[in-house]
Write an enzyme that holds these catalytic residues in place. Structure first.
Site, PDB file in Angstrom:
ATOM      1  N   GLU A 195       0.822  -1.211   0.000  1.00  0.00           N
ATOM      2  CA  GLU A 195       0.000   0.000   0.000  1.00  0.00           C
ATOM      3  C   GLU A 195       0.854   1.259   0.000  1.00  0.00           C
ATOM      4  OE1 GLU A 195       0.198  -2.200   2.624  1.00  0.00           O
ATOM      5  OE2 GLU A 195      -1.756  -2.313   3.619  1.00  0.00           O
TER       6      GLU A 195
ATOM      7  N   ASP B 283       6.323  -6.460   6.948  1.00  0.00           N
ATOM      8  CA  ASP B 283       4.937  -6.001   6.893  1.00  0.00           C
ATOM      9  C   ASP B 283       4.185  -6.915   5.943  1.00  0.00           C
ATOM     10  OD1 ASP B 283       2.602  -4.582   7.058  1.00  0.00           O
ATOM     11  OD2 ASP B 283       3.231  -2.966   5.730  1.00  0.00           O
TER      12      ASP B 283
END
Length: 619
Positions: free
Chosen positions: A187, A278
């Site tokens: 993202e 992540d």
């Protein structure tokens, strides 16, 4: 007039009905006013007069557990829970629904019927104090949700809290992170937070799915927005310090830092100061999660890629509960296996767990910081004002003049420093039970014996202080004697020891420098204080803490003996059987100060007997 149309549609085919919902809304949700209505008349209140469509989508039939797990629309998926199954959402708008070569990607805008305006909504619509719209969803903005393979990844309203909690604790645990690696983070929000640090020269993001990044640029631009960061770029992906690589993160580290790569080929300039994983939650039941979190060879490659004071940060999924079973059982077994691998790795110095409850998920989210050096502990346990100063020094200013950080600050880190009780509870369910778990609180079967300082409290005192002439030196000495019988294991002057003060190595070094300033003469007050600390203080047993505790109560008047056999008080917390504090132990992290301070009787002490401590009691 009011009217309701109820439809119950089903299909026997394999395709979902979701794509047909816009057509159904268009065909059946005919407005009673406005340009598209039959009458073409204007609406008195466009917001309240518009057609409302409430719908839910469920899969029919019975499916094998494996097929259920792999279906992004199954009622056990996050997508079903947060969006498709419920009837309580005023807005459900599908923004993206696609399959990349690696995963299913869904983005939805949702607004709950009970949602109310945010601060930004109120400012945008100029709401006054008595505006009734504060109590309704009329001007509330929808929230944008990202799902990968049906699992919720990010929420627009809380992504700042999540990503700041993920990135900054680890970044400030390093003295000056210059080179940072991000595994995953398609993202762009993790990259955004890393680029706020002015020390960063290279931020290497290794993301498998190029389509995810393209979709994020178009539909989640706020997550990779660096336009307000001084000297950055409108998109964080385009910052000159950022390198975005579309490849397998495991392969990236194996090829450059794996155990088969000769040490001479691993250049110091290629190593990372901070690595951020992540990626998937460890509890996600997938082959990728196994490869990321339970492969010792991959963890070794990560360690080889890190500088000597490198820091690894891993988002580790849903926080545990005190009701959870032994950690190697149940849904969190993979996380426990990862912890065991990290704990046993020779390059692990410290492991710190923490939680953030404001990430938007139904339960607090948890994170793990892993350090290669002891000095990391000192920075992890920094005081709030130290961290706030480091933020001032390091975080880049913004074009708008607003703070670059909306959630993280020194006090936030302070709240992360003590692991929540559930981590300790579940840790102590390990088999065999860790040694330190027997010391999770004072033993209620033992008595606490204190020294009373006021005359009116003498009846409650278990000790008295006497001045006695030393037969050998002829000098007066202060000694402490028991006035009550004290049993072995009873606590000795716990109240006084709890009043001990802490002083850091840095503070002592600064005071010492003050005594060495030329032309000021002797600074006797500081010199006397340093001598007192030197004799009555002792360092914390926690490696790298750089903290010293100084006794100021009755215990500092106890006489010392070099004969361990004569000493009758000792540390409450014995040495760990391994000879060192475990690299991961929520028990030690929660209770280290008590372990560093409290004393107990090592044998029965009779009334009238002098209380003696060994001169190397804290060594």
């Amino acid at each position: 007039t009011e009217g309701v149309i109820t439809l119950d549609l089903f299909t026997c085919g394999p395709k979902p009905l979701l794509p047909s919902i816009p057509d159904i809304e268009e065909q059946f949700g005919i407005p009673r006013c406005g340009p598209s209505s039959a009458a073409g008349t204007a609406c008195a209140n466009p917001k309240t007069d518009e057609v409302k469509a409430l719908w839910a989508h469920e899969l029919r039939g019975f499916r094998h557990p494996t097929k259920r797990k792999n279906n992004y629309l199954d009622d056990t998926s996050d997508l079903a829970f947060w969006v498709t199954s419920g009837m309580d959402l005023e807005i459900k708008e599908q923004i993206v629904a696609t399959e990349s070569p690696f995963q299913r990607i869904d983005i939805w805008d949702v607004l709950d019927v009970d949602d109310t305006p945010s601060h930004a909504d109120g400012m945008r619509h100029n709401l006054t104090v008595d505006d009734p719209r504060w109590m309704t969803s009329e001007v509330a903005s929808p929230e944008r949700l990202l799902f990968l393979d049906g699992t919720l990844q990010s929420m627009s309203e809380s992504e700042h809290e999540y990503h700041e909690a993920l990135v900054h604790p680890a970044m400030f645990a390093h003295p000056s992170p210059r080179r940072v690696a991000i595994v995953g983070g398609g993202e762009g929000a993790t990259l955004r937070e890393v680029l706020k640090h002015d020390t960063v020269q290279d931020a290497v993001m290794i993301e498998l799915d190029a389509m995810m990044v393209d979709i994020a640029r178009e539909h989640l631009p706020f997550m990779s927005d660096c336009s307000d960061i001084e000297s950055s770029a409108p998109s964080c992906f385009d910052d000159k310090r950022a390198t975005v690589l579309f490849e397998d993160g495991r392969k990236y580290f194996f090829d450059r830092f794996g155990k088969d790569v000769a040490a001479t080929k691993v250049k110091d300039d290629d190593k990372f100061d901070v690595i951020i994983l992540d990626a998937l939650d460890p509890e996600d039941d997938t082959d990728i999660a196994d490869m990321l979190y339970t492969d010792d060879a991959f963890l070794t490659a990560l360690y080889r890629s890190m500088t000597d004071d490198g820091v690894l940060i891993i988002q580790i999924g849903t926080a545990p509960s005190i009701h959870d079973p032994r950690p190697d059982l149940g849904v969190y077994a993979r996380r426990e296996l990862m912890f065991r691998l990290l704990e046993s790795h020779a390059d692990t110095s410290h492991m710190f767990v923490y939680e953030e409850a404001h990430c938007g998920f139904l339960e607090p989210h948890s994170f793990l910081v892993v350090c290669k050096s002891d000095s990391c502990r000192r920075r992890w346990y920094a005081e709030a004002d130290e961290v706030d100063y480091a933020i001032y020094e390091r975080i880049r200013t913004t074009v708008s003049g607003e703070s670059a950080l909306v959630h993280f600050d020194g006090s936030t880190l302070k709240s992360y420093q003590v692991p929540p009780k559930a981590w300790e509870t579940v840790y102590c369910r390990r088999d065999p039970e860790p040694f330190e778990c027997a010391y999770r609180g004072l033993d209620l079967t033992k008595e606490i014996h204190d020294l009373a300082w006021e005359e009116e409290e003498e009846d409650d005192s278990s000790f008295e202080v006497r001045t006695v002439k030393n037969k050998e030196t002829g000098e007066d000495e202060t000694r402490v004697y028991a006035t009550d019988d004290i049993k072995a294991g009873d606590y000795v002057m716990a109240s006084d020891l709890a009043s001990s003060f802490a002083v850091s190595d840095d503070s002592l070094a600064n005071l010492q420098k003050n005594t060495e300033i030329v032309g000021t003469g002797r600074v006797t007050v500081i010199e006397d204080f340093l001598d007192f600390v030197d004799y009555h203080g002792h360092p914390s047993k926690a490696p790298g803490s750089a903290t010293n505790y100084v006794e100021v109560g009755g215990t500092f008047m106890m006489r010392r003996t070099s004969d361990e056999g004569k000493a009758n008080v000792g540390k409450w917390m014995p040495e760990h059987p391994s000879g060192k504090i475990p690299v991961f132990s929520p028990v030690y992290e929660r209770r280290m100060k008590s372990f560093d301070l409290f004393l107990v009787a090592t044998r029965d002490i009779k009334a009238g007997e002098e209380v003696l401590k060994h001169d190397k009691i804290w060594q």
